[in-house]
Design a protein around this motif. Sequence first.
Motif, PDB file in Angstrom:
ATOM      1  N   PHE A   1      -2.941   1.732 -17.656  1.00 54.03           N
ATOM      2  CA  PHE A   1      -4.062   0.917 -17.177  1.00 54.03           C
ATOM      3  C   PHE A   1      -3.827   0.507 -15.722  1.00 54.03           C
ATOM      4  O   PHE A   1      -4.734   0.579 -14.885  1.00 54.03           O
ATOM      5  CB  PHE A   1      -4.210  -0.318 -18.069  1.00 54.03           C
ATOM      6  N   THR A   2      -2.607   0.097 -15.421  1.00 59.53           N
ATOM      7  CA  THR A   2      -2.286  -0.367 -14.071  1.00 59.53           C
ATOM      8  C   THR A   2      -2.385   0.768 -13.048  1.00 59.53           C
ATOM      9  O   THR A   2      -2.787   0.555 -11.904  1.00 59.53           O
ATOM     10  CB  THR A   2      -0.876  -0.995 -14.029  1.00 59.53           C
ATOM     11  N   LYS A   3      -2.027   1.986 -13.463  1.00 65.98           N
ATOM     12  CA  LYS A   3      -2.164   3.146 -12.574  1.00 65.98           C
ATOM     13  C   LYS A   3      -3.627   3.338 -12.158  1.00 65.98           C
ATOM     14  O   LYS A   3      -3.926   3.592 -10.993  1.00 65.98           O
ATOM     15  CB  LYS A   3      -1.675   4.426 -13.275  1.00 65.98           C
ATOM     16  N   GLY A   4      -4.526   3.207 -13.137  1.00 65.06           N
ATOM     17  CA  GLY A   4      -5.950   3.343 -12.840  1.00 65.06           C
ATOM     18  C   GLY A   4      -6.429   2.224 -11.931  1.00 65.06           C
ATOM     19  O   GLY A   4      -7.201   2.443 -10.994  1.00 65.06           O
ATOM     20  N   LEU A   5      -5.951   1.042 -12.218  1.00 63.31           N
ATOM     21  CA  LEU A   5      -6.321  -0.114 -11.399  1.00 63.31           C
ATOM     22  C   LEU A   5      -5.881   0.102  -9.947  1.00 63.31           C
ATOM     23  O   LEU A   5      -6.636  -0.158  -9.004  1.00 63.31           O
ATOM     24  CB  LEU A   5      -5.661  -1.372 -11.993  1.00 63.31           C
TER      25      LEU A   5
ATOM     26  N   GLY B   1      -7.483   1.689  -4.172  1.00 64.07           N
ATOM     27  CA  GLY B   1      -7.238   2.578  -3.041  1.00 64.07           C
ATOM     28  C   GLY B   1      -5.773   2.806  -2.740  1.00 64.07           C
ATOM     29  O   GLY B   1      -5.401   3.174  -1.626  1.00 64.07           O
ATOM     30  N   ILE B   2      -4.935   2.575  -3.738  1.00 63.48           N
ATOM     31  CA  ILE B   2      -3.492   2.772  -3.542  1.00 63.48           C
ATOM     32  C   ILE B   2      -3.157   4.242  -3.762  1.00 63.48           C
ATOM     33  O   ILE B   2      -3.525   4.823  -4.789  1.00 63.48           O
ATOM     34  CB  ILE B   2      -2.698   1.853  -4.496  1.00 63.48           C
ATOM     35  N   LYS B   3      -2.480   4.828  -2.776  1.00 63.03           N
ATOM     36  CA  LYS B   3      -2.202   6.268  -2.841  1.00 63.03           C
ATOM     37  C   LYS B   3      -0.839   6.555  -3.477  1.00 63.03           C
ATOM     38  O   LYS B   3      -0.616   7.600  -4.047  1.00 63.03           O
ATOM     39  CB  LYS B   3      -2.240   6.873  -1.431  1.00 63.03           C
TER      40      LYS B   3
ATOM     41  N   LYS C   1       6.939  -4.872  -8.083  1.00 63.40           N
ATOM     42  CA  LYS C   1       6.699  -3.863  -7.052  1.00 63.40           C
ATOM     43  C   LYS C   1       5.400  -4.195  -6.332  1.00 63.40           C
ATOM     44  O   LYS C   1       4.438  -4.644  -6.960  1.00 63.40           O
ATOM     45  CB  LYS C   1       6.572  -2.469  -7.667  1.00 63.40           C
ATOM     46  N   GLU C   2       5.390  -3.946  -5.034  1.00 62.85           N
ATOM     47  CA  GLU C   2       4.237  -4.271  -4.213  1.00 62.85           C
ATOM     48  C   GLU C   2       3.656  -2.987  -3.633  1.00 62.85           C
ATOM     49  O   GLU C   2       4.400  -2.140  -3.146  1.00 62.85           O
ATOM     50  CB  GLU C   2       4.728  -5.183  -3.079  1.00 62.85           C
ATOM     51  N   TYR C   3       2.341  -2.848  -3.700  1.00 62.04           N
ATOM     52  CA  TYR C   3       1.671  -1.650  -3.176  1.00 62.04           C
ATOM     53  C   TYR C   3       0.559  -2.077  -2.233  1.00 62.04           C
ATOM     54  O   TYR C   3      -0.107  -3.084  -2.465  1.00 62.04           O
ATOM     55  CB  TYR C   3       1.043  -0.843  -4.319  1.00 62.04           C
ATOM     56  N   ASP C   4       0.332  -1.255  -1.188  1.00 65.40           N
ATOM     57  CA  ASP C   4      -0.743  -1.556  -0.250  1.00 65.40           C
ATOM     58  C   ASP C   4      -1.955  -0.688  -0.501  1.00 65.40           C
ATOM     59  O   ASP C   4      -1.849   0.530  -0.580  1.00 65.40           O
ATOM     60  CB  ASP C   4      -0.269  -1.331   1.190  1.00 65.40           C
ATOM     61  N   GLY C   5      -3.101  -1.322  -0.652  1.00 67.50           N
ATOM     62  CA  GLY C   5      -4.354  -0.604  -0.809  1.00 67.50           C
ATOM     63  C   GLY C   5      -5.449  -1.370  -0.108  1.00 67.50           C
ATOM     64  O   GLY C   5      -5.202  -2.078   0.872  1.00 67.50           O
ATOM     65  N   ARG C   6      -6.675  -1.248  -0.621  1.00 69.05           N
ATOM     66  CA  ARG C   6      -7.797  -2.033  -0.124  1.00 69.05           C
ATOM     67  C   ARG C   6      -7.390  -3.507  -0.096  1.00 69.05           C
ATOM     68  O   ARG C   6      -7.753  -4.267   0.792  1.00 69.05           O
ATOM     69  CB  ARG C   6      -8.974  -1.814  -1.085  1.00 69.05           C
ATOM     70  N   MET C   7      -6.649  -3.926  -1.105  1.00 73.61           N
ATOM     71  CA  MET C   7      -5.874  -5.165  -1.037  1.00 73.61           C
ATOM     72  C   MET C   7      -4.572  -4.877  -1.781  1.00 73.61           C
ATOM     73  O   MET C   7      -4.495  -3.909  -2.527  1.00 73.61           O
ATOM     74  CB  MET C   7      -6.637  -6.343  -1.648  1.00 73.61           C
TER      75      MET C   7
END
Length: 152
Positions: free
Chosen positions: A44-48, A53-55, A67-73
């Motif tokens: 579910f989190t992968k889809g989220l 917009g996380i690549k 873990k922290e990822y950068d996307g649209r937010m």
Amino acid sequence: MNHFLLKTSSPEETEQLGEKMAGYLNPGDVLTLEGDLGAGKTTFTKGLAKGLGIKRVVNSPTFTIIKEYDGRMPLYHMDVYRLEESDEDLGFDEYFAGEGVTVVEWASFIQDMLPENYLSIRITLLNDQKRSFELIPHGKRYVQLCEELVRK
Ligand code: ADP
Ligand code: MG
């Protein structure tokens, strides 16, 4: 009662549900994920993440806890399973109040540290491929979010 029930029939559908959910999220939102090992919390989190917009590839942060990822937010992805017996506070408040969306797998292990308002998602294994998602909003904002999500 304000409970919302959704079902998925494959990992892909679960990812799509996460992706769709991302479209309704704002900075500072907090989602908790409960469910047995293999229920689909990380799927579910992968889809989220995709929806945000996380690549980068999103994997379960079991060993790193956060873990922290950068996307649209930003996405703050936590798996607090290893905190079951320690109750350690890793500065959760700063993530919850941060500029990103926080997703907490096994959130019941840090129940006392959760914010007042959040969206609780309980995933149940129905069979090999089917999962049910029970959304339990805590706070008005998440009631609205659930209503919009199930409507569309
Ligand atoms: P968790 O993080 O809850 O331990 P994962 O997302 O890592 O679970 O794993 C879920 C497993 O179940 C994956 O191997 C996935 O392929 C499988 N699966 C089968 N059907 C579904 C479904 N409908 N939704 C999510 N995962 C599913
Ligand atoms: Mg997981």
